[in-house]
Design an enzyme around this catalytic site. Structure first.
Site, PDB file in Angstrom:
ATOM      1  N   PRO A  95       0.821  -1.188   0.000  1.00 50.60           N
ATOM      2  CA  PRO A  95       0.000   0.000   0.000  1.00 50.60           C
ATOM      3  C   PRO A  95       0.861   1.245   0.000  1.00 50.60           C
ATOM      4  CG  PRO A  95      -0.356  -1.390   1.939  1.00 50.60           C
ATOM      5  CD  PRO A  95       0.943  -1.734   1.335  1.00 50.60           C
ATOM      6  N   GLU A  96       0.741   2.001  -1.052  1.00 52.52           N
ATOM      7  CA  GLU A  96       1.377   3.300  -1.114  1.00 52.52           C
ATOM      8  C   GLU A  96       0.257   4.319  -0.860  1.00 52.52           C
ATOM      9  OE1 GLU A  96       4.059   3.575  -4.498  1.00 52.52           O
ATOM     10  OE2 GLU A  96       4.165   1.399  -4.616  1.00 52.52           O
TER      11      GLU A  96
END
Length: 271
Positions: free
Chosen positions: A2-3
């Site tokens: 997850p960015e």
DNA sequence: AAGTGGACCTGCTAGC
DNA sequence: TGCTAGCAGGTCCACT
């Protein structure tokens, strides 16, 4: 996984539904990166307030404190009225009258940490040192150029570090550098002002587009409704080693920088 | 001080 | 078919 885009898509997918709900229970599974740091009974009865994001962290405000959450490499949050029996990778449940917010994280690099306030320890300590938000008006070519000039690492590492600008992880750093036409190996302090301008725009546009597309689902990312993202289908370089550049047909290269894979087009991206 | 590399943990895939 | 080495979206920490 997850960015910033995945975290933001997750936030948008449950913030409105959980706001105002009262906590009726908390379930903790296997240990995450850090201990919760609170007696779970203390959370019961408190109402959930706003869910906000800082970098790749989410802050879930309760009445007398809040939870700082991070999805690590493999985490995702779900919010459903009727939660299923917890599986082996479900490590945190916040049960409310309106549904259960659940963190699923196979690798357990993620975290859920209780803090009295977002600007008090331990949350403040974890958030200290984060760079500017990419959608903040203070983030522009001037800021980026000045910050890059102070570092001697590769521009790719400088972006991944998150001390200059938050949010771009391995996928979006590679993609933004492609959009800006910059070789990821270029030393940070050799980026000219015009190129910093282009890079700032590329970072903002790449992240914004990823949010619009629901993030990237490489393996297990889902938003709180269970929906997958679609940006991975739109990636120009990430994960495309050996395949032709979509702009010039030169094979995309994969190299390793600071023990992370970097993808780039050796023809479109210049030092 | 800044830069580099290892550590954390589990699951999936490519290759033999 | 079955095993294994290598790899994966992050970031903290110890060491140089």
């Amino acid at each position: 996984m997850p960015e910033l885009p995945e975290v933001e898509v997750t936030r948008l997918s449950f913030a409105d539904r959980i706001r105002g709900a009262r906590v009726t229970g908390v379930r903790v599974g296997k240990p995450l990166r850090w201990p919760l740091g609170a007696d779970v009974d203390d959370m019961i009865g408190q109402r959930v307030g706003e869910v906000s994001r800082r970098g790749k962290y989410l802050w879930l405000a309760l009445e007398r404190g809040g939870l700082l959450m991070h999805l690590g490499m493999s985490g995702s949050l779900s919010f459903a009225a009727h939660a299923a029996e917890p599986g082996p990778h479900d490590h945190f449940d916040l049960v409310t009258a309106r549904g259960t917010l659940r963190l699923t994280d196979p690798r357990r690099f993620g975290a859920v940490v209780w803090s009295r306030a977002a600007d008090a320890p331990p949350a403040a300590t974890l958030l200290a040192g984060l760079g500017v938000e990419p959608f903040d008006e203070r983030f522009d070519g001037t800021h980026l150029h000045a910050a890059l000039r102070r570092r001697r690492v590769s521009v790719k590492s400088a972006l991944l570090g998150g001390e200059i600008v938050v949010g771009a992880g391995n996928i979006y750093a590679c993609e933004a550098l492609f959009e800006a036409g910059i070789d990821p190996r270029t030393r940070s302090d050799r980026i000219s002002r015009p190129r910093a301008d282009r890079l700032a725009v590329a970072i903002r546009q790449t992240l914004a587009r990823a949010v619009e597309l629901g993030g990237s689902t490489l393996r297990n990312f889902r938003d709180a409704h269970g929906a997958a993202g679609a940006f991975q289908l739109d990636a120009k370089v990430y994960g495309r080693a050996g395949q032709p550049c979509l702009r010039c047909a030169t094979p995309i290269r994969r190299i390793v920088q600071n023990a992370r894979a970097t993808f780039f087009c050796p023809s479109c991206q210049k030092r």
